[in-house]
Write an enzyme that holds these catalytic residues in place. Structure first.
Site, PDB file in Angstrom:
ATOM      1  N   ARG A  16       7.654   2.858  -3.043  1.00 38.35           N
ATOM      2  CA  ARG A  16       8.890   2.099  -2.887  1.00 38.35           C
ATOM      3  C   ARG A  16       9.822   2.489  -4.032  1.00 38.35           C
ATOM      4  O   ARG A  16       9.359   2.873  -5.111  1.00 38.35           O
ATOM      5  CB  ARG A  16       8.630   0.592  -2.941  1.00 38.35           C
ATOM      6  N   LYS A  52       4.289  -4.788  -4.740  1.00 32.91           N
ATOM      7  CA  LYS A  52       4.748  -6.158  -4.508  1.00 32.91           C
ATOM      8  C   LYS A  52       3.743  -7.147  -5.073  1.00 32.91           C
ATOM      9  O   LYS A  52       2.537  -6.959  -4.962  1.00 32.91           O
ATOM     10  CB  LYS A  52       4.942  -6.398  -3.012  1.00 32.91           C
ATOM     11  N   HIS A  97      13.182   4.535   1.558  1.00 36.73           N
ATOM     12  CA  HIS A  97      12.302   3.995   2.589  1.00 36.73           C
ATOM     13  C   HIS A  97      12.098   4.971   3.742  1.00 36.73           C
ATOM     14  O   HIS A  97      11.038   4.969   4.380  1.00 36.73           O
ATOM     15  CB  HIS A  97      12.844   2.654   3.096  1.00 36.73           C
ATOM     16  N   ARG A 134       9.406   7.080   2.620  1.00 38.15           N
ATOM     17  CA  ARG A 134       8.155   6.306   2.672  1.00 38.15           C
ATOM     18  C   ARG A 134       7.642   6.260   4.114  1.00 38.15           C
ATOM     19  O   ARG A 134       6.446   6.438   4.368  1.00 38.15           O
ATOM     20  CB  ARG A 134       8.425   4.892   2.139  1.00 38.15           C
ATOM     21  N   HIS A 171       0.260  -2.079   1.448  1.00 38.77           N
ATOM     22  CA  HIS A 171       0.501  -3.182   2.379  1.00 38.77           C
ATOM     23  C   HIS A 171      -0.610  -4.216   2.275  1.00 38.77           C
ATOM     24  O   HIS A 171      -1.790  -3.855   2.279  1.00 38.77           O
ATOM     25  CB  HIS A 171       0.546  -2.667   3.823  1.00 38.77           C
ATOM     26  N   TYR A 194       3.414   2.051  12.402  1.00 34.80           N
ATOM     27  CA  TYR A 194       3.473   3.513  12.409  1.00 34.80           C
ATOM     28  C   TYR A 194       2.624   4.112  13.527  1.00 34.80           C
ATOM     29  O   TYR A 194       2.806   5.280  13.870  1.00 34.80           O
ATOM     30  CB  TYR A 194       3.010   4.060  11.054  1.00 34.80           C
TER      31      TYR A 194
END
Length: 293
Positions: free
Chosen positions: A144, A168, A239, A242, A265, A274
């Site tokens: 990110r 995150k 992104h 990514r 994630h 995806y």
């Protein structure tokens, strides 16, 4: 409201949320409490009917379902905090469903576009070296942009071709890179980084001209500049690279759990979007090669 500040401190110090996430929570809560105040609704006595009216209000502001769902999630988390701390008895927001969200297939680069983006070139200055390195590293790692700008020199392990990063929720993970990114990293560190910094000292990897750290906005500007230079007919953002990273891995046969870990994630469902792309590839392969369709 004093509980708002306590909640923000809880997110910051106990949950270790990023500054970007905390600012988002603050803005959404401020909007919610402004609405309550203007409509004379006590936060502790809000009803389901009043909540639905608030959601209609957000919809009237042309907010997308995704944005509204994020507001709901933020307020629900806040009320859960109030219950946990004993400030409220129940969390009425647990009875409210999020708006339905139609997931869009991520925007990604094709193999031909990647070849165009990474066409070999001769570098004439430190900026060109740095900018190419940014492209290589974003695609090689799936980082990110917030993770990219916070990489420190000490986080890099050249012997193992990996970088330690905070994702995150400030969750630590390891990302890997290949020889193309490694070569650019070495070139950047030996030829470009110190020249850009001048007499400035910095612990961060990504720096600018006498700037100890690049910003998210500057990274986006750099990518746009690179796209214009090569004439690539595709918008590029961190992104997009990514998404391309994840798509290439899955199309190449990587298992989805590994891709989930590499992307950082929390939920597998986030990574599963995806698979729609790989399914498209499978469908095309089937239609191109199946004699009796």
């Amino acid at each position: 409201m004093k509980y708002q500040q306590k909640f923000i401190e809880y997110l910051q110090y106990e949950r270790n949320y990023s500054d970007h996430t905390i600012i988002s929570y603050q803005k959404e809560l401020e909007k919610f409490f402004e609405y309550l105040k203007s409509n004379h609704i006590p936060y502790e006595q809000i009803t389901k009917k009043e909540i639905r009216t608030y959601l209609k209000h957000l919809d009237s502001l042309n907010y997308t379902n995704t944005t509204i769902a994020h507001h709901v999630s933020t307020i629900r988390t806040f009320y859960s905090y109030l219950v946990r701390k004993g400030y409220l008895k129940t969390n009425i927001w647990t009875q409210i469903e999020n708006p339905k969200i139609t997931r869009q297939i991520p925007n990604f680069l094709t193999t031909m576009e990647l070849e165009q983006l990474f066409t070999p070139k001769y570098f004439t200055n430190s900026f060109e070296i740095r900018n190419r390195f940014i492209l290589e590293l974003l695609f090689a790692t799936g980082l990110r942009v917030s993770e990219l700008i916070n990489i420190k020199e000490k986080d890099i392990d050249l012997s193992e071709n990996c970088i330690r990063t905070l994702g995150k929720g400030r969750k630590e993970r390891i990302v890997f890179f290949g020889d193309y990114a490694k070569d650019m990293l070495i070139l950047y560190q030996t030829k470009s980084r110190s020249e850009l910094l001048g007499n400035i000292k910095s612990e961060y990897l990504m720096v600018g001209k006498k700037r100890p750290k690049l910003t998210r906005q500057r990274i986006s500007e750099i990518l746009n500049e690179e796209v214009k230079k090569i004439g690539l007919q595709h918008h590029i953002s961190p992104h997009v690279l990514r998404h391309t990273f994840a798509t290439q891995l899955l199309n190449g046969g990587a298992d989805i759990r590994s891709v989930q870990e590499l992307l950082g994630h929390e939920s597998l469902s986030t990574t599963q979007i995806y698979t729609h792309i790989t399914n498209d590839q499978l469908r095309k392969s089937y239609l191109d090669n199946m004699p009796r369709k």
